[in-house]
Scaffold this active site. Structure first.
Site, PDB file in Angstrom:
ATOM      1  N   HIS A 164     -15.964   3.173   3.940  1.00 33.39           N
ATOM      2  CA  HIS A 164     -14.571   3.622   3.856  1.00 33.39           C
ATOM      3  C   HIS A 164     -13.832   3.100   2.643  1.00 33.39           C
ATOM      4  CE1 HIS A 164     -11.456   5.797   6.049  1.00 33.39           C
ATOM      5  NE2 HIS A 164     -12.377   6.020   6.971  1.00 33.39           N
ATOM      6  N   GLN A 165     -14.546   2.556   1.659  1.00 29.42           N
ATOM      7  CA  GLN A 165     -13.851   2.074   0.454  1.00 29.42           C
ATOM      8  C   GLN A 165     -13.541   3.262  -0.452  1.00 29.42           C
ATOM      9  OE1 GLN A 165     -16.028  -0.760  -1.943  1.00 29.42           O
ATOM     10  NE2 GLN A 165     -14.233  -1.316  -3.159  1.00 29.42           N
ATOM     11  N   HIS A 219     -10.375  -5.436  -2.634  1.00 28.80           N
ATOM     12  CA  HIS A 219      -9.023  -5.641  -2.111  1.00 28.80           C
ATOM     13  C   HIS A 219      -9.081  -5.913  -0.619  1.00 28.80           C
ATOM     14  CE1 HIS A 219      -9.962  -1.334  -1.959  1.00 28.80           C
ATOM     15  NE2 HIS A 219      -9.257  -1.298  -0.850  1.00 28.80           N
ATOM     16  N   PHE A 220      -8.116  -6.706  -0.183  1.00 31.92           N
ATOM     17  CA  PHE A 220      -7.948  -7.009   1.237  1.00 31.92           C
ATOM     18  C   PHE A 220      -6.686  -6.307   1.722  1.00 31.92           C
ATOM     19  CE2 PHE A 220     -10.869 -10.598   2.147  1.00 31.92           C
ATOM     20  CZ  PHE A 220     -11.384 -10.764   0.875  1.00 31.92           C
ATOM     21  N   HIS A 221      -6.789  -5.618   2.863  1.00 27.76           N
ATOM     22  CA  HIS A 221      -5.610  -5.032   3.501  1.00 27.76           C
ATOM     23  C   HIS A 221      -5.070  -6.050   4.516  1.00 27.76           C
ATOM     24  CE1 HIS A 221      -6.711  -0.698   2.534  1.00 27.76           C
ATOM     25  NE2 HIS A 221      -7.904  -1.262   2.431  1.00 27.76           N
ATOM     26  N   ASP A 269       0.861  -1.197   0.000  1.00 30.66           N
ATOM     27  CA  ASP A 269       0.000   0.000   0.000  1.00 30.66           C
ATOM     28  C   ASP A 269       0.896   1.245   0.000  1.00 30.66           C
ATOM     29  OD1 ASP A 269      -3.205   0.536   1.164  1.00 30.66           O
ATOM     30  OD2 ASP A 269      -1.770   2.191   1.043  1.00 30.66           O
ATOM     31  N   ILE A 270       0.595   2.191  -0.882  1.00 26.55           N
ATOM     32  CA  ILE A 270       1.438   3.402  -0.943  1.00 26.55           C
ATOM     33  C   ILE A 270       1.150   4.378   0.195  1.00 26.55           C
ATOM     34  CG2 ILE A 270       2.183   3.656  -3.359  1.00 26.55           C
ATOM     35  CD1 ILE A 270      -0.326   5.525  -3.616  1.00 26.55           C
ATOM     36  N   ASN A 295     -12.932  -3.342   2.884  1.00 26.38           N
ATOM     37  CA  ASN A 295     -14.009  -2.351   2.872  1.00 26.38           C
ATOM     38  C   ASN A 295     -14.881  -2.510   1.629  1.00 26.38           C
ATOM     39  OD1 ASN A 295     -12.879  -1.118   5.189  1.00 26.38           O
ATOM     40  ND2 ASN A 295     -11.508   0.114   3.927  1.00 26.38           N
TER      41      ASN A 295
END
Ligand code: AMP
Length: 136
Positions: free
Chosen positions: A90-91, A97-99, A28-29, A84
């Site tokens: 909060h998406q 995608h999964f964090h 993640d950036i 999300n």
């Protein structure tokens, strides 16, 4: 078309950690903590419930392996998986995608957990309605 489709296509760069036929994982950036990883199905769907069984299985197969890699690389022993769905939840990037967010000292996911109580009548109604939806 989201920025993740461009990353999957190789049109814009990412810090790629893993890739197979169905899944890509990259850093993640805007990391919430060091080692924050995104695990992304290549299938173009905005929200989790829209995913095909094939994509879902491919994600499930690699998530634990990728979590182990995050822990090994960061030394963290605790982490959150966050996923999300919808702007209200909060998406920001409308591609599933999964964090994987390691907890490192005080750095990690802040969780607000506003728990309530479950009444017997509401539980009964919810179980009935969810089971009906599953079997529809
Ligand atoms: P979400 O709020 O669940 O949609 O999270 C989107 C995440 O994507 C955020 O944590 C962003 O930092 C991350 N992100 C956005 N653009 C990129 C990019 N080009 N490369 C890596 N991560 C990104």
């Amino acid at each position: 078309m989201t920025i993740f489709s461009k990353i999957i296509a190789g049109d814009i760069p990412c810090h790629r950690v893993y890739e197979d036929a169905h899944v890509i994982a990259f850093l993640d950036i805007g990391p919430v903590s060091r080692g924050h990883l995104l695990v992304v199905p290549k299938e173009v769907k905005a929200q989790l419930h829209e995913l095909s069984d094939e994509s879902a299985a491919a994600i499930g197969r690699v998530l634990p392996r990728l979590a182990r890699a995050v822990l090994a690389a960061t030394g963290a022993t605790a982490y959150n998986i966050l996923q999300n769905n919808g702007a209200l939840a909060h998406q920001a990037v409308m591609h599933v995608h999964f964090h994987i967010i390691p907890r490192i000292g005080s750095a990690g996911l802040g969780v607000g957990w506003n728990s309530g109580t479950l009444s017997a009548s509401d539980a009964s109604e919810l179980v009935t309605n969810m089971q009906a939806a599953l079997h529809a």
